[in-house]
Design an enzyme around this catalytic site. Structure first.
Site, PDB file in Angstrom:
ATOM      1  N   PRO A   1       0.806  -1.223   0.000  1.00  0.00           N
ATOM      2  CG  PRO A   1      -0.182  -1.162   2.110  1.00  0.00           C
ATOM      3  CD  PRO A   1       0.616  -2.036   1.211  1.00  0.00           C
ATOM      4  CD  GLU A   2       4.068   2.753  -3.435  1.00  0.00           C
ATOM      5  OE1 GLU A   2       4.000   3.781  -4.137  1.00  0.00           O
ATOM      6  OE2 GLU A   2       4.865   1.826  -3.668  1.00  0.00           O
TER       7      GLU A   2
ATOM      8  CE  LYS B   1       4.607   4.917   1.462  1.00  0.00           C
ATOM      9  NZ  LYS B   1       5.762   4.012   1.477  1.00  0.00           N
TER      10      LYS B   1
ATOM     11  NE  ARG C   1      11.568  -1.889  -1.785  1.00  0.00           N
ATOM     12  CZ  ARG C   1      10.603  -1.080  -1.348  1.00  0.00           C
ATOM     13  NH1 ARG C   1      10.900  -0.046  -0.578  1.00  0.00           N
ATOM     14  NH2 ARG C   1       9.345  -1.302  -1.665  1.00  0.00           N
TER      15      ARG C   1
END
Ligand SMILES: [Zn+2]
Length: 269
Positions: A2-3, A59, A258
Site C-alpha cells: 500500500p502506498e 501512508k 528495491r
C-alpha cells in the site's frame, strides 16, 4: 504494497463505514501491530466512542474519536481494512475488529508490518509530524517540488523519502518517473535544476496517483504482490513487457535494494 493511492482508498472506505458511527464492539487480539497502549487500554479507548473524522496523510490514516482520542493506522506491507457482516466470524489474519450498529470493519494483516497506534489524549505521533507535503491533500506544483529535491542520491530514492513527499513508495516513484520520462538514476539535484523536468514530474506524480486511485477504487483491494492479483500499473512489475508508450521492453534495475522498472528509450539519462 500500500502506498498513497491504496491508503486513500482505505480512508474513503473507512469514512463510508465508520464516520459518525459509535463503536459498539471492539476486538483487539494482542499482536505486534498494536502500539502506544495495551490491547485492553486500546479497546477501552475505542469502545462506545463515536468516530468523528477520518483523515489521511501520506501512508498514515488517523481516526479521530469524539473527545481527544486518536487512533493511527499504517497498513505496512500487507494490511487492509475490509467490511464484513456483523455475524461473520473472525477472518484469516484478522488483527482488529470494529463493529458499528450496522457493519463490522476488520483489519487484516498477514505479515504484521502494519501499525495501530493509540493516542488517547491526542498526543502527536512523531511519524505523522515528520511527513513532508502530501501530493493529494496539499497539492504539488513544480516550485514546491523543486524546493524539496536536493542532494546526490537518486531521484527515485528522494521521491520515496517520506519527509520529502508523503505517500510515494517504490511503485508510485517508478510510475511517476516513467510518466515524466525521467531516468530513475539521475540525482535529485540534477532533476531539481531542470524546470521542465520538475514540471513534468509534479504533473506525473499527480497523474499517477489519480490513475491508480481510479483503477483500484472499491470496497476491497487486492495488492499487486498477492497471488492471482491483477497488475494495474503502467511499468511497475512489468520487466520484459512492452513500454506502454514506445513498445520497447521495460527493464528492471535495483536501487537501494528495491526494484525499479523503467524504459531505456523513454527515460534517457
Ligand atoms: Zn518507452
Amino acid at each position: 504494497m500500500p502506498e498513497l493511492p491504496e491508503v486513500e482508498i482505505a480512508t474513503r472506505n473507512l469514512r463510508d463505514w465508520l464516520s459518525g458511527e459509535r463503536l459498539e464492539r471492539v476486538d483487539l487480539p494482542a499482536s505486534r501491530i498494536l502500539r502506544g497502549a495495551s490491547p485492553d487500554e486500546l479497546s477501552a479507548l475505542l469502545k462506545g466512542r463515536r468516530v468523528a473524522a477520518i483523515e489521511r496523510r501520506g501512508k498514515w490514516i488517523r481516526i479521530r474519536l469524539d473527545g481527544d482520542g486518536l487512533l493511527y493506522s499504517h497498513l505496512g506491507m500487507t494490511g487492509k481494512w475490509v467490511r464484513r457482516d456483523r455475524k461473520d466470524p473472525a477472518q484469516r489474519y484478522e488483527r482488529a475488529r470494529l463493529d458499528t450498529r450496522s457493519s463490522s470493519v476488520r483489519y487484516l494483516d498477514p505479515r504484521l508490518f502494519g501499525r495501530l497506534v493509540a493516542a488517547p489524549r491526542g498526543e502527536p505521533l512523531d511519524a505523522w509530524e515528520a511527513l513532508g507535503p502530501d501530493p493529494l491533500a496539499d497539492g504539488l506544483d513544480a516550485r514546491k517540488l523543486a524546493a524539496r529535491l536536493s542532494g546526490r542520491r537518486s531521484i527515485k530514492e528522494a521521491l520515496m523519502d517520506q519527509s520529502v513527499l508523503a505517500g510515494l513508495g517504490n511503485i508510485q516513484a517508478a510510475e511517476a518517473l516513467w510518466r515524466a520520462r525521467i531516468h530513475p538514476q539521475l540525482t535529485a539535484e540534477r532533476v531539481a535544476r531542470d524546470p521542465a523536468r520538475v514540471r513534468a514530474l509534479a504533473r506525473a506524480i499527480h497523474d499517477s496517483i489519480g490513475y491508480t486511485i481510479a483503477g483500484e477504487l472499491g470496497p476491497e483491494i487486492t495488492y499487486v504482490e498477492e497471488p492471482g492479483a491483477d497488475n494495474p500499473f503502467r511499468v511497475y512489475g512489468k520487466a520484459g513487457q512492452p513500454c506502454p508508450r514506445c513498445k520497447r521492453p521495460l527493464v528492471r534495475i535495483v536501487q537501494g535494494g528495491r526494484s525499479t522498472f523503467y524504459c531505456r528509450r523513454c527515460q534517457k539519462r
